[in-house]
Design a protein around this motif. Structure first.
Motif, PDB file in Angstrom:
ATOM      1  N   HIS A   1       0.887  -1.166   0.000  1.00  0.00           N
ATOM      2  CA  HIS A   1       0.000   0.000   0.000  1.00  0.00           C
ATOM      3  C   HIS A   1       0.924   1.214   0.000  1.00  0.00           C
ATOM      4  CE1 HIS A   1      -3.824   2.069   1.760  1.00  0.00           C
ATOM      5  NE2 HIS A   1      -3.195   2.828   0.895  1.00  0.00           N
TER       6      HIS A   1
ATOM      7  N   GLU B   1       0.586   4.482  -2.106  1.00  0.00           N
ATOM      8  CA  GLU B   1       0.043   5.447  -3.051  1.00  0.00           C
ATOM      9  C   GLU B   1       0.990   6.638  -3.224  1.00  0.00           C
ATOM     10  OE1 GLU B   1      -4.548   5.710  -3.116  1.00  0.00           O
ATOM     11  OE2 GLU B   1      -4.012   5.353  -1.017  1.00  0.00           O
TER      12      GLU B   1
ATOM     13  N   GLN C   1      -1.533   1.074  -6.208  1.00  0.00           N
ATOM     14  CA  GLN C   1      -2.919   1.196  -5.799  1.00  0.00           C
ATOM     15  C   GLN C   1      -3.017   0.857  -4.302  1.00  0.00           C
ATOM     16  OE1 GLN C   1      -5.611   2.134  -7.536  1.00  0.00           O
ATOM     17  NE2 GLN C   1      -4.552   2.391  -9.486  1.00  0.00           N
TER      18      GLN C   1
ATOM     19  N   SER D   1      -2.395  -3.258  -2.970  1.00  0.00           N
ATOM     20  CA  SER D   1      -2.155  -3.775  -4.311  1.00  0.00           C
ATOM     21  C   SER D   1      -0.996  -4.759  -4.286  1.00  0.00           C
ATOM     22  CB  SER D   1      -1.872  -2.608  -5.256  1.00  0.00           C
ATOM     23  OG  SER D   1      -1.898  -3.015  -6.605  1.00  0.00           O
TER      24      SER D   1
ATOM     25  N   ASN E   1       3.213   9.170  -9.768  1.00  0.00           N
ATOM     26  CA  ASN E   1       1.754   8.963  -9.819  1.00  0.00           C
ATOM     27  C   ASN E   1       1.280   8.343 -11.135  1.00  0.00           C
ATOM     28  OD1 ASN E   1      -0.912   9.115  -8.764  1.00  0.00           O
ATOM     29  ND2 ASN E   1      -1.277  10.990  -9.899  1.00  0.00           N
TER      30      ASN E   1
ATOM     31  N   GLU F   1      -0.327   5.522 -11.097  1.00  0.00           N
ATOM     32  CA  GLU F   1      -1.566   4.823 -10.781  1.00  0.00           C
ATOM     33  C   GLU F   1      -2.797   5.721 -10.751  1.00  0.00           C
ATOM     34  OE1 GLU F   1      -2.020   1.779 -10.789  1.00  0.00           O
ATOM     35  OE2 GLU F   1      -0.118   0.788 -10.367  1.00  0.00           O
TER      36      GLU F   1
ATOM     37  N   SER G   1      -4.460   6.791  -8.154  1.00  0.00           N
ATOM     38  CA  SER G   1      -5.438   6.433  -7.129  1.00  0.00           C
ATOM     39  C   SER G   1      -5.596   7.517  -6.072  1.00  0.00           C
ATOM     40  CB  SER G   1      -5.047   5.115  -6.452  1.00  0.00           C
ATOM     41  OG  SER G   1      -3.773   5.196  -5.850  1.00  0.00           O
ATOM     42  N   ARG G   2      -4.501   8.189  -5.703  1.00  0.00           N
ATOM     43  CA  ARG G   2      -4.594   9.279  -4.726  1.00  0.00           C
ATOM     44  C   ARG G   2      -4.856  10.609  -5.421  1.00  0.00           C
ATOM     45  NH1 ARG G   2       0.048  11.734  -0.634  1.00  0.00           N
ATOM     46  NH2 ARG G   2      -1.423  12.836   0.724  1.00  0.00           N
TER      47      ARG G   2
ATOM     48  N   SER H   1      -5.717  12.351  -9.260  1.00  0.00           N
ATOM     49  CA  SER H   1      -6.195  12.065 -10.607  1.00  0.00           C
ATOM     50  C   SER H   1      -5.821  13.215 -11.539  1.00  0.00           C
ATOM     51  CB  SER H   1      -7.718  11.885 -10.582  1.00  0.00           C
ATOM     52  OG  SER H   1      -8.210  11.544 -11.856  1.00  0.00           O
TER      53      SER H   1
ATOM     54  N   SER I   1      -4.277   9.601 -13.824  1.00  0.00           N
ATOM     55  CA  SER I   1      -3.135   8.700 -13.791  1.00  0.00           C
ATOM     56  C   SER I   1      -2.092   9.144 -14.812  1.00  0.00           C
ATOM     57  CB  SER I   1      -3.592   7.268 -14.083  1.00  0.00           C
ATOM     58  OG  SER I   1      -4.231   7.206 -15.348  1.00  0.00           O
TER      59      SER I   1
ATOM     60  N   GLN J   1     -14.614   3.778  -8.451  1.00  0.00           N
ATOM     61  CA  GLN J   1     -14.514   4.667  -7.294  1.00  0.00           C
ATOM     62  C   GLN J   1     -15.844   5.358  -7.057  1.00  0.00           C
ATOM     63  OE1 GLN J   1     -12.020   8.295  -7.602  1.00  0.00           O
ATOM     64  NE2 GLN J   1     -10.927   7.478  -5.837  1.00  0.00           N
TER      65      GLN J   1
ATOM     66  N   HIS K   1      -3.296  -5.613  -9.539  1.00  0.00           N
ATOM     67  CA  HIS K   1      -4.030  -4.712  -8.647  1.00  0.00           C
ATOM     68  C   HIS K   1      -4.695  -5.543  -7.539  1.00  0.00           C
ATOM     69  CE1 HIS K   1      -4.326  -0.951 -11.454  1.00  0.00           C
ATOM     70  NE2 HIS K   1      -3.081  -1.347 -11.226  1.00  0.00           N
TER      71      HIS K   1
END
Length: 413
Positions: A30, A32, A86, A89, A127, A129, A131-132, A134, A136, A265, A378
């Motif tokens: 984990h 992010e 993620q 993940s 970044n 991914e 996920s934190r 946007s 990506s 999400q 993921h």
């Protein structure tokens, strides 16, 4: 340094050490983007660069470069992936490609190939991914000029933290000028079943799937769950559920496997057990290799959303990522390298997005895959074997050795 410093055994030990940063109890990570765990992984990578004679640069959006300079006047072959993950993940996605790139750069710096005239740098893109923060592919997007750096730095996570603040908090809001690239290579786990099911060692990506990425807001009316009669309710969560079903139904309109659709999400407001939801914000996507098919799916989804009653459905954004071919010269080069190494190789498209998809807009780019056991990604059960990883490191190193001698100079992006 001794040759043992860059041996296969040491690679596996380093990968285990990197995987322990942000590790979950179930064997994943984990980590992010720009969280404390990502900061520790980045510091680990910077220390690794230093120990192996690579100079670290960090640009303003947190992209890291471990540089092996050969000619101060020459551009760089960039090779890398991403360290961020993620939530809960797998430990292979992205991080494997960064460490493989670091080994390729250090090995080639220690033993330069004949005819090397381009510089070389291992890269950790910020970044990937999304996920934190946007969207990506953020760091590589800034690098190619697709995104504005200041706008990216002002982008906020759901908790209000901006990219700028998060990078400052972990010490990676850099000031270095991004390197000028001559070519790019990335190796990644496949995240699918093709290679493992068909018995191949290496995948060479020849094209990316197109994707529509949506941000959709469903607006209803907040009210009391215990005092509002059903006929008076305008429940945003019920409306959002209709959106989810519409996204799934679109995929059923096309041949099996031709279109992927998902909602990944949800943000529910006010998210109280005794309040009928007033607003739901969600992220959705449609993906296909065929551009015309994707356009038809987009039209179908738009029509379905227009029929949802009792709430207001607003598509805040619908961003199209086009399908495009990777340079044929790079695909041929990678195939020749695999043959020389005795690796069973297959061309295939990438269904997922990667930083290489951005870099293909700028420079000749090679994208490589290693197999994913059971096609899982993921997910904390994501896995590639030691042999698969080591074959990929050898493949990436040999491919990069060709690139630094100018093998793709003049090739079309």
């Amino acid at each position: 340094m001794s040759s043992a410093d860059l041996s296969d055994h040491t690679f596996l030990a380093d990968f285990a050490e990197l995987s322990a940063i942000g590790a979950t109890a179930a064997g994943g990570v984990h980590r992010e983007a720009a969280t404390a765990a990502d900061g520790r992984a980045r510091q680990w990578l910077r220390d690794w660069f230093t120990r192996h004679g690579l100079t670290t640069l960090v640009d303003q959006v947190g992209n890291m470069y471990g540089c092996a300079q050969h000619d101060p006047e020459a551009p760089y072959v960039l090779v890398g992936s991403h360290l961020d993950s993620q939530p809960t993940s797998g430990r292979f996605d992205g991080a494997y490609g960064v460490l493989a790139a670091a080994y390729a750069a250090a090995r080639l710096q220690a033993d330069p190939p004949a005819g090397m005239h381009l510089n070389l740098a291992a890269v950790n893109w910020f970044n990937e991914e999304g996920s934190r923060f946007s969207p990506s592919l953020m760091g590589s997007g800034v690098y190619i000029g697709k995104f504005d750096a200041e706008s990216v730095l002002d982008t906020a996570a759901p908790d209000g933290t901006t990219v700028r603040q998060a990078l400052q908090d972990i010490g990676f809001h850099g000031r270095d000028t991004p390197l000028v690239a001559a070519a790019f290579a990335e190796i990644h786990i496949e995240q699918g079943r093709t290679l493992v099911d068909e018995g191949f060692d290496i995948g060479v990506v020849n094209r990316n799937w197109a994707a529509y990425k949506y941000v959709i807001t469903v607006t209803g009316e907040q009210s009391h769950t215990g005092a509002t009669h059903m006929r008076y309710r305008r429940d945003a969560l019920v409306g959002a559920s209709s959106v989810v079903l519409a996204v799934r139904e679109v995929a059923r309109e096309f041949p099996d496997g031709a279109l992927l659709s998902s909602v990944g999400q949800f943000t529910v407001e006010p998210n109280s057990p005794v309040v009928v939801p007033a607003r739901v914000r969600l992220a959705a996507d449609l993906r296909a290799l065929d551009a015309d098919l994707l356009a038809a799916a987009h039209a179908s989804l738009s029509a379905k959303l227009a029929t949802i009653e009792e709430v207001t459905v607003t598509v805040e954004s619908a961003t199209l990522r086009h399908s495009k071919a990777y340079p044929e010269a790079g695909v041929r080069l990678a195939g020749a390298v695999a043959e020389e190494l005795g690796l069973r190789c297959r061309e295939l498209p990438t269904m997922a997005g990667h930083d290489s998809v951005n870099l293909t807009d700028l420079v000749p780019t090679v994208m490589l895959f290693v197999p994913s056991v059971d096609g899982i990604s993921h997910n904390e059960r994501e896995f590639s074997t030691d042999a698969q990883m080591l074959a990929g490191v050898g493949m990436l190193t040999a491919t990069t050795a060709r690139l630094v001698t100018g093998a793709l100079e003049g090739a079309r992006t």
